[in-house]
Scaffold this active site. Structure first.
Site, PDB file in Angstrom:
ATOM      1  N   SER A  80      16.495  42.842  40.475  1.00  0.00           N
ATOM      2  CA  SER A  80      16.061  44.400  40.363  1.00  0.00           C
ATOM      3  C   SER A  80      16.817  44.977  39.277  1.00  0.00           C
ATOM      4  O   SER A  80      17.821  44.518  39.125  1.00  0.00           O
ATOM      5  CB  SER A  80      15.981  44.712  41.783  1.00  0.00           C
ATOM      6  OG  SER A  80      17.233  44.976  42.154  1.00  0.00           O
ATOM      7  N   LYS A 133      26.114  44.686  52.020  1.00  0.00           N
ATOM      8  CA  LYS A 133      25.212  44.783  53.116  1.00  0.00           C
ATOM      9  C   LYS A 133      24.070  43.857  53.386  1.00  0.00           C
ATOM     10  O   LYS A 133      23.686  43.569  54.605  1.00  0.00           O
ATOM     11  CB  LYS A 133      24.655  46.211  53.440  1.00  0.00           C
ATOM     12  CG  LYS A 133      23.660  46.699  52.330  1.00  0.00           C
ATOM     13  CD  LYS A 133      22.960  48.147  52.494  1.00  0.00           C
ATOM     14  CE  LYS A 133      21.942  48.537  51.569  1.00  0.00           C
ATOM     15  NZ  LYS A 133      20.717  47.727  51.858  1.00  0.00           N
ATOM     16  N   ASP A 134      23.861  43.339  52.209  1.00  0.00           N
ATOM     17  CA  ASP A 134      22.848  42.013  52.086  1.00  0.00           C
ATOM     18  C   ASP A 134      23.472  40.895  52.349  1.00  0.00           C
ATOM     19  O   ASP A 134      22.685  39.804  52.813  1.00  0.00           O
ATOM     20  CB  ASP A 134      21.967  42.073  50.886  1.00  0.00           C
ATOM     21  CG  ASP A 134      21.138  43.503  50.834  1.00  0.00           C
ATOM     22  OD1 ASP A 134      20.802  43.815  51.837  1.00  0.00           O
ATOM     23  OD2 ASP A 134      20.759  43.640  49.769  1.00  0.00           O
ATOM     24  N   SER A 151      14.660  49.855  57.976  1.00  0.00           N
ATOM     25  CA  SER A 151      15.937  49.600  58.631  1.00  0.00           C
ATOM     26  C   SER A 151      15.630  49.772  60.177  1.00  0.00           C
ATOM     27  O   SER A 151      15.489  50.977  60.386  1.00  0.00           O
ATOM     28  CB  SER A 151      16.986  50.051  58.225  1.00  0.00           C
ATOM     29  OG  SER A 151      18.270  50.345  59.221  1.00  0.00           O
ATOM     30  N   ARG A 157      18.182  49.805  62.344  1.00  0.00           N
ATOM     31  CA  ARG A 157      19.267  50.742  62.356  1.00  0.00           C
ATOM     32  C   ARG A 157      18.943  52.281  62.160  1.00  0.00           C
ATOM     33  O   ARG A 157      19.249  53.222  62.982  1.00  0.00           O
ATOM     34  CB  ARG A 157      20.598  50.419  61.632  1.00  0.00           C
ATOM     35  CG  ARG A 157      21.942  51.341  61.841  1.00  0.00           C
ATOM     36  CD  ARG A 157      22.830  50.862  60.615  1.00  0.00           C
ATOM     37  NE  ARG A 157      22.463  50.838  59.398  1.00  0.00           N
ATOM     38  CZ  ARG A 157      22.080  52.038  58.298  1.00  0.00           C
ATOM     39  NH1 ARG A 157      22.650  53.283  58.895  1.00  0.00           N
ATOM     40  NH2 ARG A 157      21.737  51.759  57.452  1.00  0.00           N
ATOM     41  N   ARG A 175       9.772  48.801  52.393  1.00  0.00           N
ATOM     42  CA  ARG A 175      10.669  47.876  51.999  1.00  0.00           C
ATOM     43  C   ARG A 175      10.367  48.052  50.360  1.00  0.00           C
ATOM     44  O   ARG A 175       9.301  48.663  49.827  1.00  0.00           O
ATOM     45  CB  ARG A 175      10.222  46.228  52.179  1.00  0.00           C
ATOM     46  CG  ARG A 175      10.656  45.979  53.620  1.00  0.00           C
ATOM     47  CD  ARG A 175      10.502  44.412  53.854  1.00  0.00           C
ATOM     48  NE  ARG A 175      11.420  43.771  52.773  1.00  0.00           N
ATOM     49  CZ  ARG A 175      11.097  42.499  52.305  1.00  0.00           C
ATOM     50  NH1 ARG A 175      10.108  41.710  53.066  1.00  0.00           N
ATOM     51  NH2 ARG A 175      12.204  41.879  51.470  1.00  0.00           N
ATOM     52  N   ASN A 185      12.303  47.790  46.178  1.00  0.00           N
ATOM     53  CA  ASN A 185      13.440  48.354  45.230  1.00  0.00           C
ATOM     54  C   ASN A 185      13.274  50.139  45.232  1.00  0.00           C
ATOM     55  O   ASN A 185      12.249  50.656  45.903  1.00  0.00           O
ATOM     56  CB  ASN A 185      13.469  48.029  43.966  1.00  0.00           C
ATOM     57  CG  ASN A 185      12.150  48.200  43.056  1.00  0.00           C
ATOM     58  OD1 ASN A 185      11.790  49.373  43.100  1.00  0.00           O
ATOM     59  ND2 ASN A 185      11.829  47.119  42.299  1.00  0.00           N
ATOM     60  N   ARG A 244      10.285  52.608  46.544  1.00  0.00           N
ATOM     61  CA  ARG A 244      10.210  53.345  47.673  1.00  0.00           C
ATOM     62  C   ARG A 244       9.805  54.641  47.322  1.00  0.00           C
ATOM     63  O   ARG A 244       9.493  55.530  47.957  1.00  0.00           O
ATOM     64  CB  ARG A 244      11.598  53.083  48.264  1.00  0.00           C
ATOM     65  CG  ARG A 244      11.834  51.997  48.774  1.00  0.00           C
ATOM     66  CD  ARG A 244      13.338  51.669  49.540  1.00  0.00           C
ATOM     67  NE  ARG A 244      13.575  50.426  49.846  1.00  0.00           N
ATOM     68  CZ  ARG A 244      14.031  49.934  50.766  1.00  0.00           C
ATOM     69  NH1 ARG A 244      15.080  50.765  51.441  1.00  0.00           N
ATOM     70  NH2 ARG A 244      14.363  48.784  51.185  1.00  0.00           N
ATOM     71  N   CYS A 278      18.884  40.482  61.998  1.00  0.00           N
ATOM     72  CA  CYS A 278      18.710  41.523  61.201  1.00  0.00           C
ATOM     73  C   CYS A 278      17.887  42.747  61.618  1.00  0.00           C
ATOM     74  O   CYS A 278      17.922  43.881  61.225  1.00  0.00           O
ATOM     75  CB  CYS A 278      18.354  41.165  59.794  1.00  0.00           C
ATOM     76  SG  CYS A 278      16.538  40.372  59.979  1.00  0.00           S
TER      77      CYS A 278
END
Length: 303
Positions: free
Chosen positions: A11, A81-82, A127, A129, A147, A149, A153, A240
Protein backbone atom coordinates in the site's frame (compact mmCIF):
# COMPACT_ATOMS: atom_id res chain seq x y z
CA UNK A 1 28.18 -1.13 0.01
CA UNK A 2 26.25 -3.44 2.33
CA UNK A 3 22.83 -4.46 0.99
CA UNK A 4 19.84 -4.54 3.33
CA UNK A 5 16.38 -5.57 2.11
CA UNK A 6 13.26 -4.26 3.81
CA UNK A 7 10.03 -6.21 3.40
CA UNK A 8 6.90 -4.09 3.07
CA UNK A 9 3.25 -4.44 2.23
CA UNK A 10 2.38 -2.76 -1.05
CA UNK A 11 0.00 0.00 0.00
CA UNK A 12 0.97 3.63 -0.40
CA UNK A 13 1.15 4.03 3.38
CA UNK A 14 3.20 0.86 3.94
CA UNK A 15 5.72 1.84 1.26
CA UNK A 16 5.98 5.36 2.63
CA UNK A 17 6.66 3.95 6.11
CA UNK A 18 9.29 1.56 4.79
CA UNK A 19 10.94 4.37 2.84
CA UNK A 20 11.03 6.43 6.03
CA UNK A 21 12.88 3.60 7.82
CA UNK A 22 15.25 3.22 4.85
CA UNK A 23 16.07 6.94 4.93
CA UNK A 24 16.71 6.85 8.67
CA UNK A 25 19.04 3.88 8.25
CA UNK A 26 20.99 5.46 5.38
CA UNK A 27 21.39 8.68 7.37
CA UNK A 28 23.00 6.71 10.21
CA UNK A 29 24.80 4.14 8.04
CA UNK A 30 25.80 5.76 4.69
CA UNK A 31 27.43 2.51 3.54
CA UNK A 32 24.05 0.78 3.30
CA UNK A 33 22.32 -0.03 0.03
CA UNK A 34 18.72 -0.30 1.24
CA UNK A 35 16.17 -1.90 -1.04
CA UNK A 36 12.43 -2.42 -0.49
CA UNK A 37 10.72 -5.67 -1.45
CA UNK A 38 6.93 -5.55 -1.78
CA UNK A 39 5.19 -8.55 -0.22
CA UNK A 40 1.44 -8.98 -0.55
CA UNK A 41 -0.25 -10.41 2.52
CA UNK A 42 -3.53 -12.28 2.79
CA UNK A 43 -4.95 -9.24 4.59
CA UNK A 44 -4.21 -7.15 1.49
CA UNK A 45 -5.76 -9.74 -0.82
CA UNK A 46 -9.00 -10.04 1.17
CA UNK A 47 -10.36 -6.57 1.83
CA UNK A 48 -13.93 -7.62 2.55
CA UNK A 49 -13.90 -10.43 5.12
CA UNK A 50 -13.71 -9.69 8.86
CA UNK A 51 -10.13 -9.86 10.11
CA UNK A 52 -10.90 -12.51 12.70
CA UNK A 53 -12.07 -14.79 9.86
CA UNK A 54 -8.84 -14.49 7.82
CA UNK A 55 -6.26 -14.83 10.57
CA UNK A 56 -6.53 -11.70 12.70
CA UNK A 57 -3.46 -9.47 12.84
CA UNK A 58 -1.37 -12.33 11.46
CA UNK A 59 -3.15 -11.79 8.14
CA UNK A 60 -0.82 -8.79 7.67
CA UNK A 61 2.40 -10.43 8.89
CA UNK A 62 2.67 -14.15 7.99
CA UNK A 63 4.01 -13.63 4.48
CA UNK A 64 6.55 -11.08 5.73
CA UNK A 65 7.75 -13.51 8.40
CA UNK A 66 8.05 -16.27 5.81
CA UNK A 67 10.33 -13.97 3.81
CA UNK A 68 12.39 -13.26 6.92
CA UNK A 69 12.67 -16.99 7.62
CA UNK A 70 13.74 -17.72 4.03
CA UNK A 71 16.31 -14.85 4.09
CA UNK A 72 14.57 -13.06 1.25
CA UNK A 73 14.41 -9.93 3.40
CA UNK A 74 16.43 -8.71 6.38
CA UNK A 75 13.85 -6.51 8.06
CA UNK A 76 10.05 -6.30 8.07
CA UNK A 77 8.48 -2.88 8.68
CA UNK A 78 4.97 -2.93 10.11
CA UNK A 79 2.43 -0.53 11.46
CA UNK A 80 3.05 -1.75 14.99
CA UNK A 81 -0.64 -2.02 15.83
CA UNK A 82 -0.86 -4.71 13.10
CA UNK A 83 2.00 -6.78 14.54
CA UNK A 84 0.71 -9.57 16.83
CA UNK A 85 1.71 -8.96 20.44
CA UNK A 86 3.17 -12.47 20.66
CA UNK A 87 5.49 -13.34 17.79
CA UNK A 88 6.37 -16.68 16.27
CA UNK A 89 9.49 -18.25 17.79
CA UNK A 90 12.64 -16.98 16.11
CA UNK A 91 11.37 -13.44 15.46
CA UNK A 92 11.55 -10.33 17.64
CA UNK A 93 10.17 -6.82 17.74
CA UNK A 94 13.44 -4.89 17.91
CA UNK A 95 11.88 -1.47 18.50
CA UNK A 96 10.44 1.64 16.85
CA UNK A 97 11.61 5.00 15.54
CA UNK A 98 9.98 8.09 17.03
CA UNK A 99 6.23 7.59 17.30
CA UNK A 100 3.75 9.60 15.26
CA UNK A 101 0.47 10.81 16.79
CA UNK A 102 -1.20 7.86 18.57
CA UNK A 103 -4.70 9.34 18.49
CA UNK A 104 -7.74 8.31 16.51
CA UNK A 105 -9.44 10.97 14.42
CA UNK A 106 -12.92 11.73 13.14
CA UNK A 107 -13.10 12.51 9.42
CA UNK A 108 -16.28 13.91 7.92
CA UNK A 109 -17.46 15.86 4.89
CA UNK A 110 -20.44 17.13 6.90
CA UNK A 111 -19.40 17.85 10.48
CA UNK A 112 -16.45 19.27 12.41
CA UNK A 113 -16.94 17.17 15.55
CA UNK A 114 -18.56 13.91 16.59
CA UNK A 115 -20.87 15.88 18.86
CA UNK A 116 -22.34 17.59 15.79
CA UNK A 117 -23.43 14.28 14.24
CA UNK A 118 -27.23 14.12 14.58
CA UNK A 119 -29.07 11.45 16.52
CA UNK A 120 -29.07 8.22 14.51
CA UNK A 121 -26.11 9.29 12.38
CA UNK A 122 -23.84 6.76 10.66
CA UNK A 123 -20.14 6.36 11.41
CA UNK A 124 -17.94 3.78 9.66
CA UNK A 125 -15.05 1.87 11.20
CA UNK A 126 -13.61 -1.60 10.87
CA UNK A 127 -12.35 -1.64 14.47
CA UNK A 128 -14.31 -3.21 17.32
CA UNK A 129 -12.37 -1.00 19.75
CA UNK A 130 -13.48 2.14 17.94
CA UNK A 131 -17.05 0.84 17.61
CA UNK A 132 -17.23 0.09 21.33
CA UNK A 133 -15.97 3.51 22.35
CA UNK A 134 -18.22 5.30 19.87
CA UNK A 135 -21.29 3.48 21.17
CA UNK A 136 -20.32 4.11 24.78
CA UNK A 137 -20.46 7.87 24.22
CA UNK A 138 -23.09 7.83 21.46
CA UNK A 139 -25.36 4.74 21.71
CA UNK A 140 -27.67 6.35 19.15
CA UNK A 141 -25.13 6.00 16.33
CA UNK A 142 -25.31 3.44 13.53
CA UNK A 143 -21.90 1.83 12.96
CA UNK A 144 -20.96 0.55 9.50
CA UNK A 145 -18.01 -1.75 8.76
CA UNK A 146 -15.00 -0.33 6.95
CA UNK A 147 -11.78 -1.89 5.61
CA UNK A 148 -9.21 -0.96 2.99
CA UNK A 149 -6.35 1.50 2.70
CA UNK A 150 -6.75 5.16 3.59
CA UNK A 151 -7.57 6.26 0.04
CA UNK A 152 -10.23 3.55 -0.19
CA UNK A 153 -11.77 4.60 3.10
CA UNK A 154 -11.89 8.27 2.11
CA UNK A 155 -13.45 7.35 -1.24
CA UNK A 156 -16.10 5.26 0.52
CA UNK A 157 -16.86 8.24 2.78
CA UNK A 158 -17.17 10.51 -0.24
CA UNK A 159 -19.45 8.10 -2.11
CA UNK A 160 -21.70 7.26 0.84
CA UNK A 161 -24.17 9.13 2.96
CA UNK A 162 -22.13 8.42 6.09
CA UNK A 163 -21.66 11.15 8.64
CA UNK A 164 -18.00 10.26 9.06
CA UNK A 165 -15.33 7.64 9.64
CA UNK A 166 -12.85 6.98 12.43
CA UNK A 167 -9.24 6.29 11.48
CA UNK A 168 -5.70 6.77 12.81
CA UNK A 169 -4.13 10.22 12.96
CA UNK A 170 -0.70 8.78 12.13
CA UNK A 171 -1.81 7.38 8.78
CA UNK A 172 -3.43 10.69 7.81
CA UNK A 173 -0.32 12.64 8.81
CA UNK A 174 2.11 10.35 6.99
CA UNK A 175 0.05 10.60 3.80
CA UNK A 176 -0.13 14.40 4.01
CA UNK A 177 -3.86 14.37 4.74
CA UNK A 178 -3.84 16.23 8.03
CA UNK A 179 -6.06 18.95 6.59
CA UNK A 180 -8.82 16.37 5.99
CA UNK A 181 -9.11 15.59 9.71
CA UNK A 182 -12.24 17.03 11.31
CA UNK A 183 -11.49 16.24 14.97
CA UNK A 184 -8.78 14.60 17.07
CA UNK A 185 -10.14 12.19 19.68
CA UNK A 186 -8.19 12.60 22.89
CA UNK A 187 -6.63 9.28 23.96
CA UNK A 188 -7.49 9.53 27.65
CA UNK A 189 -11.14 9.37 26.56
CA UNK A 190 -10.89 7.46 23.26
CA UNK A 191 -8.14 4.96 24.03
CA UNK A 192 -5.97 4.02 21.01
CA UNK A 193 -4.92 0.59 19.86
CA UNK A 194 -1.69 -0.69 21.38
CA UNK A 195 1.21 0.42 19.19
CA UNK A 196 -0.88 2.89 17.18
CA UNK A 197 1.22 5.59 15.54
CA UNK A 198 4.45 3.59 15.83
CA UNK A 199 6.37 1.58 13.26
CA UNK A 200 7.42 -1.91 14.30
CA UNK A 201 10.80 -3.26 13.19
CA UNK A 202 10.72 -7.08 13.10
CA UNK A 203 13.81 -9.21 12.49
CA UNK A 204 15.07 -12.73 13.00
CA UNK A 205 16.20 -13.17 16.59
CA UNK A 206 19.71 -14.33 15.65
CA UNK A 207 20.66 -11.20 13.64
CA UNK A 208 22.93 -9.56 16.24
CA UNK A 209 24.73 -7.26 13.80
CA UNK A 210 21.39 -6.06 12.41
CA UNK A 211 20.12 -5.37 15.93
CA UNK A 212 23.08 -3.06 16.49
CA UNK A 213 22.44 -1.32 13.18
CA UNK A 214 18.75 -0.76 13.96
CA UNK A 215 19.43 0.55 17.45
CA UNK A 216 20.79 3.72 15.83
CA UNK A 217 17.30 4.66 14.58
CA UNK A 218 15.22 3.40 17.48
CA UNK A 219 13.64 5.94 19.82
CA UNK A 220 14.02 4.73 23.39
CA UNK A 221 10.87 6.32 24.89
CA UNK A 222 8.70 5.15 21.99
CA UNK A 223 10.02 1.62 22.27
CA UNK A 224 9.68 1.50 26.07
CA UNK A 225 6.03 2.58 25.76
CA UNK A 226 5.24 0.24 22.88
CA UNK A 227 6.80 -2.77 24.60
CA UNK A 228 4.64 -2.08 27.66
CA UNK A 229 1.55 -1.83 25.45
CA UNK A 230 2.43 -5.15 23.85
CA UNK A 231 2.80 -6.75 27.29
CA UNK A 232 -0.72 -5.57 28.16
CA UNK A 233 -2.12 -6.84 24.84
CA UNK A 234 -0.40 -10.21 25.08
CA UNK A 235 -1.91 -10.74 28.53
CA UNK A 236 -5.44 -9.51 27.86
CA UNK A 237 -5.63 -10.45 24.17
CA UNK A 238 -9.13 -11.63 23.35
CA UNK A 239 -8.65 -11.95 19.60
CA UNK A 240 -8.63 -9.17 17.02
CA UNK A 241 -12.40 -8.73 17.37
CA UNK A 242 -12.21 -7.92 21.09
CA UNK A 243 -12.48 -4.22 22.02
CA UNK A 244 -9.09 -3.65 23.67
CA UNK A 245 -6.97 -0.52 23.80
CA UNK A 246 -3.98 0.85 25.67
CA UNK A 247 -1.76 3.90 25.65
CA UNK A 248 1.58 4.40 27.37
CA UNK A 249 3.45 7.68 27.51
CA UNK A 250 6.36 9.28 29.30
CA UNK A 251 6.28 12.81 30.66
CA UNK A 252 9.63 13.90 32.05
CA UNK A 253 10.56 11.14 34.51
CA UNK A 254 7.08 9.69 35.01
CA UNK A 255 5.35 7.04 32.92
CA UNK A 256 1.59 6.73 32.48
CA UNK A 257 -0.42 3.76 31.24
CA UNK A 258 -4.09 3.79 30.25
CA UNK A 259 -5.83 0.46 29.69
CA UNK A 260 -9.24 -0.23 28.17
CA UNK A 261 -11.42 -3.24 27.44
CA UNK A 262 -15.16 -3.47 26.85
CA UNK A 263 -17.98 -5.32 25.23
CA UNK A 264 -18.72 -4.63 21.59
CA UNK A 265 -21.63 -2.29 22.29
CA UNK A 266 -19.74 -0.19 24.81
CA UNK A 267 -22.33 -0.74 27.55
CA UNK A 268 -19.82 -2.48 29.82
CA UNK A 269 -16.22 -1.42 30.07
CA UNK A 270 -13.10 -1.29 32.20
CA UNK A 271 -10.71 1.64 31.96
CA UNK A 272 -7.95 2.75 34.26
CA UNK A 273 -4.85 4.96 34.20
CA UNK A 274 -1.86 4.42 36.48
CA UNK A 275 1.50 6.16 36.76
CA UNK A 276 4.94 5.31 38.07
CA UNK A 277 8.67 5.33 37.40
CA UNK A 278 9.75 4.75 33.81
CA UNK A 279 11.59 1.55 34.69
CA UNK A 280 8.36 0.20 36.18
CA UNK A 281 6.23 0.72 33.06
CA UNK A 282 6.23 -2.96 32.07
CA UNK A 283 5.14 -3.87 35.60
CA UNK A 284 2.34 -1.28 35.49
CA UNK A 285 1.07 -2.73 32.22
CA UNK A 286 1.17 -6.28 33.52
CA UNK A 287 -0.57 -5.36 36.77
CA UNK A 288 -3.35 -3.54 34.92
CA UNK A 289 -3.80 -6.55 32.65
CA UNK A 290 -3.95 -8.97 35.57
CA UNK A 291 -6.36 -6.71 37.48
CA UNK A 292 -8.70 -6.49 34.50
CA UNK A 293 -8.61 -10.25 33.94
CA UNK A 294 -9.38 -10.83 37.61
CA UNK A 295 -12.25 -8.36 37.41
CA UNK A 296 -13.81 -10.21 34.47
CA UNK A 297 -12.34 -8.74 31.28
CA UNK A 298 -12.90 -11.92 29.26
CA UNK A 299 -16.57 -11.98 30.15
CA UNK A 300 -16.92 -8.55 28.50
CA UNK A 301 -15.79 -9.83 25.12
CA UNK A 302 -18.70 -12.25 24.92
CA UNK A 303 -21.25 -9.85 26.44
Amino acid sequence: MTKLIIGSRGSKLALLQSRQVADLLIAKHPHLDVQISIIQTRGDKNLHGPLDKIGGKAAFTIELEESLFNHKIDLAVHSLKDLPSTLVDGFIYQGSPLREDARDVFVSTKWQTLDEVPNGGTIATGSSRRKSQLLHFRPDLIIEGLRGNVDTRLKKLEDSNWDGIITAAAAMHRLGLGDVISEYLEPDMFVPSGGQGALGLEIAENRDELKHMLNAIIDDDTTICCKAERIYLSKVEGGCSAPIGCWARIDKKTSYFTAYCANINGTKLMKNTVSGDIDKLDSLALKLANDMIQDGAYSLFSA
